[in-house]
Design a protein around this motif. Structure first.
Motif, PDB file in Angstrom:
ATOM      1  N   LEU A 187      29.043  47.017  43.568  1.00 15.99           N
ATOM      2  CA  LEU A 187      29.704  45.754  43.297  1.00 15.99           C
ATOM      3  C   LEU A 187      30.950  46.020  42.466  1.00 15.99           C
ATOM      4  N   VAL A 188      32.063  45.452  42.869  1.00 16.64           N
ATOM      5  CA  VAL A 188      33.289  45.516  42.069  1.00 16.64           C
ATOM      6  C   VAL A 188      33.571  44.111  41.565  1.00 16.64           C
ATOM      7  N   PHE A 189      33.675  43.980  40.242  1.00 14.58           N
ATOM      8  CA  PHE A 189      34.063  42.712  39.633  1.00 14.58           C
ATOM      9  C   PHE A 189      35.506  42.852  39.186  1.00 14.58           C
ATOM     10  N   LYS A 190      36.395  42.098  39.827  1.00 14.06           N
ATOM     11  CA  LYS A 190      37.821  42.110  39.502  1.00 14.06           C
ATOM     12  C   LYS A 190      38.084  40.984  38.505  1.00 14.06           C
ATOM     13  N   ILE A 220      41.894  47.862  47.185  1.00  9.25           N
ATOM     14  CA  ILE A 220      40.598  47.299  47.580  1.00  9.25           C
ATOM     15  C   ILE A 220      40.795  46.331  48.736  1.00  9.25           C
ATOM     16  N   ALA A 221      41.811  45.479  48.622  1.00  4.92           N
ATOM     17  CA  ALA A 221      42.109  44.516  49.689  1.00  4.92           C
ATOM     18  C   ALA A 221      42.388  45.237  51.006  1.00  4.92           C
ATOM     19  N   ALA A 222      43.196  46.289  50.951  1.00  9.01           N
ATOM     20  CA  ALA A 222      43.556  47.029  52.161  1.00  9.01           C
ATOM     21  C   ALA A 222      42.374  47.826  52.708  1.00  9.01           C
ATOM     22  N   LYS A 223      41.688  48.548  51.847  1.00  7.56           N
ATOM     23  CA  LYS A 223      40.609  49.444  52.275  1.00  7.56           C
ATOM     24  C   LYS A 223      39.390  48.692  52.794  1.00  7.56           C
ATOM     25  N   PHE A 224      39.034  47.587  52.120  1.00  8.15           N
ATOM     26  CA  PHE A 224      37.804  46.891  52.464  1.00  8.15           C
ATOM     27  C   PHE A 224      38.030  45.565  53.193  1.00  8.15           C
ATOM     28  N   GLY A 225      39.290  45.224  53.462  1.00  3.37           N
ATOM     29  CA  GLY A 225      39.598  44.044  54.273  1.00  3.37           C
ATOM     30  C   GLY A 225      39.253  42.720  53.619  1.00  3.37           C
ATOM     31  N   VAL A 226      39.484  42.618  52.305  1.00  2.66           N
ATOM     32  CA  VAL A 226      39.253  41.353  51.609  1.00  2.66           C
ATOM     33  C   VAL A 226      40.574  40.860  51.026  1.00  2.66           C
ATOM     34  N   THR A 227      40.737  39.570  50.968  1.00  2.00           N
ATOM     35  CA  THR A 227      41.924  38.979  50.372  1.00  2.00           C
ATOM     36  C   THR A 227      41.794  39.030  48.857  1.00  2.00           C
ATOM     37  N   HIS A 228      42.860  39.434  48.176  1.00  2.39           N
ATOM     38  CA  HIS A 228      42.833  39.502  46.710  1.00  2.39           C
ATOM     39  C   HIS A 228      42.608  38.127  46.112  1.00  2.39           C
ATOM     40  N   HIS A 233      45.291  47.406  36.288  1.00  2.01           N
ATOM     41  CA  HIS A 233      45.149  48.160  37.538  1.00  2.01           C
ATOM     42  C   HIS A 233      45.304  47.272  38.774  1.00  2.01           C
ATOM     43  N   ARG A 234      46.385  46.536  38.846  1.00  7.26           N
ATOM     44  CA  ARG A 234      46.621  45.684  40.021  1.00  7.26           C
ATOM     45  C   ARG A 234      46.750  46.534  41.285  1.00  7.26           C
ATOM     46  N   ASP A 235      47.251  47.758  41.149  1.00 10.81           N
ATOM     47  CA  ASP A 235      47.380  48.646  42.302  1.00 10.81           C
ATOM     48  C   ASP A 235      46.012  48.937  42.930  1.00 10.81           C
ATOM     49  N   LEU A 286      36.440  50.985  36.660  1.00  8.95           N
ATOM     50  CA  LEU A 286      37.237  51.378  37.819  1.00  8.95           C
ATOM     51  C   LEU A 286      38.680  51.459  37.340  1.00  8.95           C
ATOM     52  N   THR A 287      39.187  52.696  37.218  1.00 16.69           N
ATOM     53  CA  THR A 287      40.511  52.898  36.613  1.00 16.69           C
ATOM     54  C   THR A 287      41.434  53.766  37.458  1.00 16.69           C
ATOM     55  N   GLU A 288      40.937  54.318  38.558  1.00 15.72           N
ATOM     56  CA  GLU A 288      41.738  55.211  39.398  1.00 15.72           C
ATOM     57  C   GLU A 288      41.549  54.843  40.869  1.00 15.72           C
TER      58      GLU A 288
END
Length: 130
Positions: free
Chosen positions: A45-48, A91-99, A84-86, A26-28
């Motif tokens: 699944l996104v693994f940050k 992800i936090a904004a779009k999917f409603g999860v806390t970073h 890619h912190r942006d 996930l780069t963009e």
């Protein structure tokens, strides 16, 4: 390689390798739209992961070691937080999860249905929510 690298891994490593898990990078930010769309067909699944954090490295390795989800049942993405912190913020904004870091976010039908961080990241928990 030093003693701690043997335990936690080389913190400079940007890409992980797993025999049982094929990560998609996930780069963009634009990928988030396609991830949301894909999640209607197969859960995503996104693994940050923070590549310089030993706790994050340990969580990633444990997750990969425990991972036993049949191919095609889940599409896993890997996000390098230092690069890619942006995207993490989006992800936090779009999917409603806390970073958090490290963190997994499970997306189904365009919505985050589960997230976990640090020692709460368990492959079996993800599998049970599919």
């Amino acid at each position: 390689m030093g003693f701690l690298d043997n335990i936690f891994g080389n913190n400079d490593s940007k890409v992980t390798s797993s025999e049982t898990l094929k990560w998609n990078e996930l780069t963009e930010i634009q990928q988030l739209e396609s991830i949301a769309a894909e999640s209607y067909d197969v859960p995503v699944l996104v693994f940050k992961h923070s590549t310089r954090c030993s706790i994050s490295r340990m969580a990633l390795r444990n997750f990969e070691r425990e991972y036993a989800i049949e191919e095609g049942k889940l599409k896993p993405y890997f996000l390098d937080l230092l690069e890619h912190r942006d995207i993490s913020n989006e992800i936090a904004a779009k999917f409603g999860v806390t970073h958090q870091s490290p963190q997994v976010v499970l997306i189904k039908d365009g919505k985050a249905v589960y997230d976990a961080s640090h020692s709460d990241i368990e492959a079996e928990d993800i599998k049970s929510r599919l």
